[in-house]
Design an enzyme around this catalytic site. Structure first.
Site, PDB file in Angstrom:
ATOM      1  CG  ASN A  12      -1.699   1.266   1.395  1.00  0.00           C
ATOM      2  OD1 ASN A  12      -1.734   2.091   0.483  1.00  0.00           O
ATOM      3  ND2 ASN A  12      -2.336   1.442   2.547  1.00  0.00           N
ATOM      4  CE  LYS A  14      -0.143   3.227   4.870  1.00  0.00           C
ATOM      5  NZ  LYS A  14      -0.073   3.307   6.312  1.00  0.00           N
ATOM      6  CG  HIS A  99      -5.751   2.057   5.264  1.00  0.00           C
ATOM      7  ND1 HIS A  99      -5.298   2.978   6.175  1.00  0.00           N
ATOM      8  CD2 HIS A  99      -4.753   1.155   5.096  1.00  0.00           C
ATOM      9  CE1 HIS A  99      -4.061   2.636   6.538  1.00  0.00           C
ATOM     10  NE2 HIS A  99      -3.708   1.543   5.896  1.00  0.00           N
ATOM     11  CD  GLU A 101      -2.888   5.573   6.810  1.00  0.00           C
ATOM     12  OE1 GLU A 101      -2.893   5.651   5.569  1.00  0.00           O
ATOM     13  OE2 GLU A 101      -1.970   5.007   7.443  1.00  0.00           O
ATOM     14  CD  GLU A 171      -3.356  -2.360   7.239  1.00  0.00           C
ATOM     15  OE1 GLU A 171      -2.322  -2.668   6.648  1.00  0.00           O
ATOM     16  OE2 GLU A 171      -3.921  -1.264   7.109  1.00  0.00           O
ATOM     17  N   GLY A 177       2.747   2.318  10.721  1.00  0.00           N
ATOM     18  CA  GLY A 177       3.699   3.421  10.567  1.00  0.00           C
ATOM     19  C   GLY A 177       4.444   3.771  11.841  1.00  0.00           C
ATOM     20  CB  SER A 215       5.426  -1.866  11.957  1.00  0.00           C
ATOM     21  OG  SER A 215       5.074  -0.510  12.197  1.00  0.00           O
TER      22      SER A 215
END
Ligand code: 13P
Length: 257
Positions: A12, A14, A99, A101, A171, A177, A215
């Protein structure tokens, strides 16, 4: 040793990439992935402006490409949105939906994510449905409740046959991250829970690929992918470096053999 199910590793990107850097990254991934056996699927979910470039450079390779979101609508006055059918025009295989985010920054509800998953399926794409809890939710002991609610909304919107065609990515938000992956055991525990929820929808649904994201690095990929219910990974930062991404794909291969 994990059960003998094929593995899947998807990057991904991003909001990263520029046309010049992408050319090197995509070509290197295509070459590296060609050395993997069919038992490991490889994909990259790129920003929409780079779909044509991805299609041009990856067509004929074993690497599939995808988008990071799709609109819940088919078409219409939705400025800035990208329809699943539009992505399909560029030979896309995967569409990430839900996701964390997007759930956090765009306030996407479980029902909206479900509508997006359905739209992706209708357009012939494979949705990668992301679920996961925040640190606060984990510490409050509500991981299963949160993940269960996110997953149930999607399963409710899909028929059994449709549900059997999705990919799910667990996730944990606190691992994304941060450089701090979930331990293999923490990830496996949630994956087993997700697997059981999927099985409630139907026997064929229990076998959908379950990816871990948060991660993942070459150093921890082996242990994560060696877990019984972890079928691969959804890779953020490490998917931007071909060497790291391919090392993660190799770890998947080692665990499937
Ligand atoms: P990182 O691998 O950078 O933690 O990101 C994970 C992720 O969000 C993939 O969708």
């Amino acid at each position: 040793m994990s059960r003998q199910r094929a593995k899947l590793v998807v990057g991904n990107w991003k909001m990263h990439g520029r046309i010049k850097e992408n050319a090197a990254l995509l070509s290197e991934v295509a070459v590296g992935a060609s050395a993997l056996q069919k038992s490991v699927g490889v994909g990259v979910c790129v920003p929409c402006p780079y779909l044509a470039q991805s299609q041009a450079l990856l067509s004929g390779s074993v690497v599939r490409w995808g988008v990071q979101d799709v609109s819940a609508h088919e078409k219409g006055a939705f400025t800035g949105e990208v329809a699943a059918e539009m992505a399909a025009d560029f030979g896309v295989t995967y569409a990430i939906v839900g996701h964390s985010e997007r759930r956090a920054y765009h306030r996407e509800s479980p029902e909206l994510v479900a509508a997006k998953a359905l739209r992706a399926i209708d357009a012939g794409l494979t949705p990668i449905v992301c679920v996961g809890e925040t640190l606060e939710q984990r510490e409050a002991g509500s991981t299963e409740e949160v993940v269960g609610t996110q997953l149930e909304a999607v399963l409710l919107a899909l028929t059994e046959e449709q549900a059997a065609s999705i990919v799910v990515a667990y996730e944990p938000v606190w691992a994304i991250g941060t450089g701090k992956s979930a331990t293999a055991q923490q990830a496996q525990d949630v994956h087993a829970f997700v697997r059981a929820k999927l099985a409630e929808k139907g026997a064929s649904v229990a076998n959908v690929p379950l990816l871990y994201g948060g991660s993942v690095k070459p150093e921890n990929a082996h242990e994560l992918f060696g877990q019984q219910d972890i079928d691969g990974g959804l890779i953020g930062g490490a998917s931007l470096k071909s060497e790291d991404f391919l090392a993660i794909c190799q770890a998947a291969l080692a665990e499937v053999q």
